[in-house]
Design a protein around this motif. Structure first.
Motif, mmCIF file in Angstrom:
data_model
loop_
_atom_site.group_PDB
_atom_site.id
_atom_site.type_symbol
_atom_site.label_atom_id
_atom_site.label_comp_id
_atom_site.label_asym_id
_atom_site.label_seq_id
_atom_site.Cartn_x
_atom_site.Cartn_y
_atom_site.Cartn_z
ATOM 1 N N MET A 194 -2.413 -3.321 10.474
ATOM 2 C CA MET A 194 -3.404 -2.496 11.162
ATOM 3 C C MET A 194 -4.241 -3.361 12.098
ATOM 4 O O MET A 194 -4.721 -4.423 11.707
ATOM 5 C CB MET A 194 -4.337 -1.831 10.140
ATOM 6 C CG MET A 194 -5.459 -1.031 10.780
ATOM 7 S SD MET A 194 -6.789 -0.589 9.627
ATOM 8 C CE MET A 194 -5.900 0.464 8.507
ATOM 9 N N LEU A 236 -3.413 7.138 0.740
ATOM 10 C CA LEU A 236 -2.636 7.740 1.823
ATOM 11 C C LEU A 236 -3.166 9.122 2.178
ATOM 12 O O LEU A 236 -3.243 9.480 3.359
ATOM 13 C CB LEU A 236 -1.163 7.824 1.419
ATOM 14 C CG LEU A 236 -0.418 6.490 1.286
ATOM 15 C CD1 LEU A 236 0.982 6.728 0.749
ATOM 16 C CD2 LEU A 236 -0.366 5.746 2.609
ATOM 17 N N THR A 285 -4.579 2.930 5.374
ATOM 18 C CA THR A 285 -3.464 2.013 5.173
ATOM 19 C C THR A 285 -3.618 1.419 3.783
ATOM 20 O O THR A 285 -4.680 0.892 3.449
ATOM 21 C CB THR A 285 -3.475 0.891 6.224
ATOM 22 O OG1 THR A 285 -3.288 1.469 7.521
ATOM 23 C CG2 THR A 285 -2.381 -0.122 5.955
ATOM 24 N N TRP A 325 -2.581 -1.207 0.780
ATOM 25 C CA TRP A 325 -1.925 -2.425 0.314
ATOM 26 C C TRP A 325 -1.735 -2.303 -1.188
ATOM 27 O O TRP A 325 -2.684 -2.025 -1.931
ATOM 28 C CB TRP A 325 -2.777 -3.654 0.601
ATOM 29 C CG TRP A 325 -2.882 -4.028 2.051
ATOM 30 C CD1 TRP A 325 -2.345 -3.373 3.122
ATOM 31 C CD2 TRP A 325 -3.603 -5.140 2.586
ATOM 32 N NE1 TRP A 325 -2.688 -4.007 4.296
ATOM 33 C CE2 TRP A 325 -3.452 -5.098 3.994
ATOM 34 C CE3 TRP A 325 -4.365 -6.159 2.013
ATOM 35 C CZ2 TRP A 325 -4.025 -6.050 4.827
ATOM 36 C CZ3 TRP A 325 -4.945 -7.102 2.843
ATOM 37 C CH2 TRP A 325 -4.766 -7.065 4.235
ATOM 38 N N MET A 348 5.419 0.520 -3.534
ATOM 39 C CA MET A 348 5.986 0.534 -2.191
ATOM 40 C C MET A 348 6.730 1.839 -1.937
ATOM 41 O O MET A 348 6.646 2.413 -0.847
ATOM 42 C CB MET A 348 6.920 -0.663 -2.009
ATOM 43 C CG MET A 348 6.221 -2.024 -2.097
ATOM 44 S SD MET A 348 4.859 -2.205 -0.901
ATOM 45 C CE MET A 348 5.784 -2.206 0.653
ATOM 46 N N GLY A 399 4.606 4.625 -0.802
ATOM 47 C CA GLY A 399 4.144 4.626 0.583
ATOM 48 C C GLY A 399 3.213 3.508 0.986
ATOM 49 O O GLY A 399 2.689 3.516 2.104
ATOM 50 N N ALA A 400 2.982 2.536 0.098
ATOM 51 C CA ALA A 400 2.135 1.399 0.475
ATOM 52 C C ALA A 400 2.744 0.655 1.652
ATOM 53 O O ALA A 400 3.967 0.529 1.764
ATOM 54 C CB ALA A 400 1.948 0.462 -0.714
ATOM 55 N N ALA A 401 1.887 0.149 2.528
ATOM 56 C CA ALA A 401 2.355 -0.530 3.736
ATOM 57 C C ALA A 401 2.707 -1.980 3.500
ATOM 58 O O ALA A 401 3.495 -2.566 4.250
ATOM 59 C CB ALA A 401 1.272 -0.443 4.819
ATOM 60 N N ARG A 402 2.121 -2.578 2.459
ATOM 61 C CA ARG A 402 2.313 -4.011 2.216
ATOM 62 C C ARG A 402 2.157 -4.286 0.729
ATOM 63 O O ARG A 402 1.350 -3.658 0.054
ATOM 64 C CB ARG A 402 1.263 -4.817 2.995
ATOM 65 C CG ARG A 402 1.301 -6.320 2.769
ATOM 66 C CD ARG A 402 0.039 -6.977 3.307
ATOM 67 N NE ARG A 402 -0.019 -6.989 4.748
ATOM 68 C CZ ARG A 402 0.498 -7.944 5.520
ATOM 69 N NH1 ARG A 402 1.129 -8.972 4.974
ATOM 70 N NH2 ARG A 402 0.371 -7.881 6.834
#
Length: 225
Positions: A1, A179, A184, A186, A203, A206-209
């Motif tokens: 981000m 979400l 965003t 983590w 993950m 839907g986690a981004a990292r």
């Protein structure tokens, strides 16, 4: 981000290593009632829920598996035994204070814990002053995680656009909550209760990292502006 406005942290299992203590206490109490759970299954289903949602899920299991309701005092007994364990054994998740200290963005705690215990757990782990006064419990909102209410409440208190917030979570319910708030997320897998499959589920939710430790997070925080 790019250009995040704030970082919002879950508490249990992220800031303080309390989830491993809670799982230990609760599985033992539930086994005495006649409900047995695999540790991984238990964490996947119940972590991140507030007391009401947790009680409802256990009630459904008890009726389906045993044909009897949960004891009326189960949540109170679980709280008492978890609190005893926390008072004697609770610590920060290793490296948390050092990582949070380098973060220059506004920050808050958004937790499913009740207000009664949330501040005390942060105090026991030496983290209260790092977040005070921006410490928000599920008691403050109408709906608990996985609904977005607590994250939206924390973002509003910080004056931050949710779309520019990073939420750090260790449960599927928490990831879904972040979400749903438009943040965003983590996924944090550094708590004592986490294993490989648990991290993968975050993950998949839907986690981004994935962030595996606070040392890793510290390096990421140094790059935020």
């Amino acid at each position: 981000m790019e250009n995040p406005a704030a970082v919002i942290f879950d508490c249990d299992g992220v800031l303080v290593d309390s989830e491993i203590l809670a799982i230990e206490v609760e599985i033992e109490l539930l086994a005495a009632h006649g409900l047995t759970y695999d540790v991984a299954e238990y964490g996947h289903r119940f972590l991140g829920l507030n007391d009401a949602a947790f009680r409802d899920a256990l009630e459904a299991d008890s009726l389906a598996r045993l044909g009897v309701p949960m004891p009326a005092d189960f949540i109170d007994r679980a709280h008492a035994q978890r609190w005893d364990a926390c008072q004697s054994r609770l610590t920060e998740v290793t490296g948390c204070a050092r990582a949070v200290a380098v973060l220059t963005l506004p920050k808050a705690v958004a937790s499913s814990s009740g207000a009664r215990f949330l501040r005390e757990k942060l105090k026991l782990a030496g983290l209260l002053e790092a977040f005070d006064p921006h410490i928000y419990s599920a008691d403050l909102v109408a709906r608990a995680k996985p609904h977005p209410d607590i994250f939206l409440h924390a973002a509003s208190a910080l004056g931050a656009d949710p779309a520019r917030c990073i939420a750090i979570e260790d449960s599927v319910n928490g990831v879904r909550s972040g979400l749903a708030a438009g943040m965003t997320v983590w996924a944090f897998s550094g708590g004592g209760h986490m294993d490989g499959p648990a991290g993968r589920r975050l993950m998949e939710a839907g986690a981004a990292r994935m962030v595996g430790s606070w040392e890793e997070a510290r390096a990421l925080f140094q790059g935020l502006a």
